[in-house]
Design an enzyme around this catalytic site. Structure first.
Site, short mmCIF file in Angstrom:
data_model
loop_
_atom_site.label_atom_id
_atom_site.label_comp_id
_atom_site.label_asym_id
_atom_site.label_seq_id
_atom_site.Cartn_x
_atom_site.Cartn_y
_atom_site.Cartn_z
N THR A 103 -17.55 27.33 -11.41
CA THR A 103 -18.33 28.48 -11.86
C THR A 103 -19.67 28.00 -12.40
OG1 THR A 103 -16.26 29.56 -12.47
CG2 THR A 103 -18.30 30.51 -13.34
N ALA B 10 -8.73 24.69 -7.78
CA ALA B 10 -9.58 25.81 -8.16
C ALA B 10 -10.83 25.33 -8.90
CB ALA B 10 -8.79 26.79 -9.01
N HIS B 11 -11.69 26.29 -9.26
CA HIS B 11 -12.98 25.98 -9.88
C HIS B 11 -12.83 25.22 -11.18
CE1 HIS B 11 -12.90 29.81 -12.50
NE2 HIS B 11 -11.76 29.74 -11.85
N ASN B 12 -13.67 24.20 -11.34
CA ASN B 12 -13.77 23.39 -12.56
C ASN B 12 -12.54 22.52 -12.84
OD1 ASN B 12 -15.60 26.02 -13.23
ND2 ASN B 12 -16.46 24.18 -14.16
#
Length: 356
Positions: free
Chosen positions: A229, A248-250
């Protein structure tokens, strides 16, 4: 075809003595035996090297056509040409690397490649047909990009990488040196982030970060590693990822970790160094998994795990506790019968007391 390609197409051959030097192993038998490849005990051909790691496989020895074997010191009395070393399986992996070459790709850039503006290509970069490379991207020396891959704008791709057919690396992502990415994998798709408004509609949160893949990482086929993000989704040096894995993100994956197929890791979770996640593990977001943690297949991880622990089950429990739980679960029918028997005896006892 270049002179280098002609050399690479020649069948590689090493003497048993040369391989012993490479492995720091002891030779038993003729050190001049030529080895041209590796194979299993059952399938090896003359000129190939195989291995035995356990005495239970000695029965296959009479059938093998291998020219020599890698064995541990415990098996060094076998009447066969041998390389003797402490870790036969590791030795076989290192010998195998001497013989394996990446799939052939002609030198240079194929005529059908679509190149953007201000691209920097290192020496001996090879790009197959129907590849697209976006503006301002950098491709390091010796990297091979096979047919149908997509490299977005502003991508940094290091030296001696292998990008197999159909790989997608989206804008701004950074890939280190000696990284292998197998077919169908997508690096840098949007992270899954939405906020709900007053009417219950889902409003997309822009995903403006990147993915960073460090040196010596290998990523299997059909994986998805989402961009952050903000900041970066980060796979650190030496990590190996199997097929069909979702990060997933991060997410941060520490150095030299192993992630087996069909694992899913939710956003902003951090894995330490040398973590092992077995097949189909699911991990919730915003937790930390410490260095050296090992998580059994199909486990559901819902909270942080301290370094050095082995866990398994849904929800994930310390491994010994999970074994006890599963042992009791298998005995539930027996426990039910015993409970019903006890209830019957108590009812009979109560009836007897009422009659008195």
């Amino acid at each position: 075809m270049t002179e280098s390609d002609n050399r690479n197409n020649k069948k590689k051959s090493f003497s048993l003595g040369e391989l012993a030097g490479h492995l720091r192993a002891a030779v038993k038998g003729n050190p001049e035996i030529r080895i041209e490849g590796v194979g299993s005990l059952e399938d090896a051909c003359p000129g190939q090297l195989s291995f035995i790691s356990d005495k239970k496989y000695l029965s296959l020895l009479s059938q093998t056509k291998a020219s020599a074997l890698i064995v541990s010191p415990a098996l060094q009395d076998i009447d066969f040409p041998l390389l003797v070393c402490k870790q036969p399986y590791l030795a076989l992996a290192r010998v195998g690397q001497l013989f394996v070459e990446p799939p052939f790709l002609p030198p240079g850039i194929h005529d059908s490649v679509c190149l953007g503006e201000n691209i920097q290509l290192g020496e001996d970069v090879r790009v197959g047909p129907l590849v697209q490379i976006g503006n301002h991207s950098e491709i390091g020396r010796g990297t091979r990009i096979y047919g149908g891959a997509y490299i977005g704008a502003g991508v940094s791709l290091g030296q001696d990488c292998l990008i197999y057919p159909g790989v997608t690396i989206l804008d701004g992502c950074r890939i280190g040196n000696r990284v292998t990415i197998h077919s169908g994998t997508v690096i840098g798709a949007d992270g899954f982030g939405f906020a709900q408004d007053e009417e219950g509609h889902h409003v997309k949160i822009p995903q403006v970060g990147i993915v960073q893949i460090d040196d010596d990482v290998e990523i299997g086929a059909n994986c998805t590693i989402d961009r952050a993000t903000f900041g970066r989704t980060w796979v650190q040096r030496g990590t190996k990822i199997d097929n069909l894995v979702m990060l997933a993100h991060n997410v941060v994956v520490g150095e030299h970790s192993i992630i087996v197929s069909q694992v899913g890791i939710s956003g902003s979770t951090r894995l330490g160094k040398h973590v092992i996640l077995a097949g189909q593990v699911g991990v919730v977001g915003h937790i930390e998994i410490g260095d050296g943690v090992r998580i059994g297949a199909k486990a559901g991880v819902s909270r942080s795990i301290k370094a050095g622990q082995d866990v398994a089950g849904i929800p994930a429990l310390p491994h010994r506790e999970w074994l006890r739980v599963m042992g009791n679960l298998r005995r539930l029918p027996q426990y039910k019968d015993e409970l019903m028997d006890l209830k019957k005896k108590i009812a009979e006892l109560e009836a007897s007391l009422h009659r008195e």
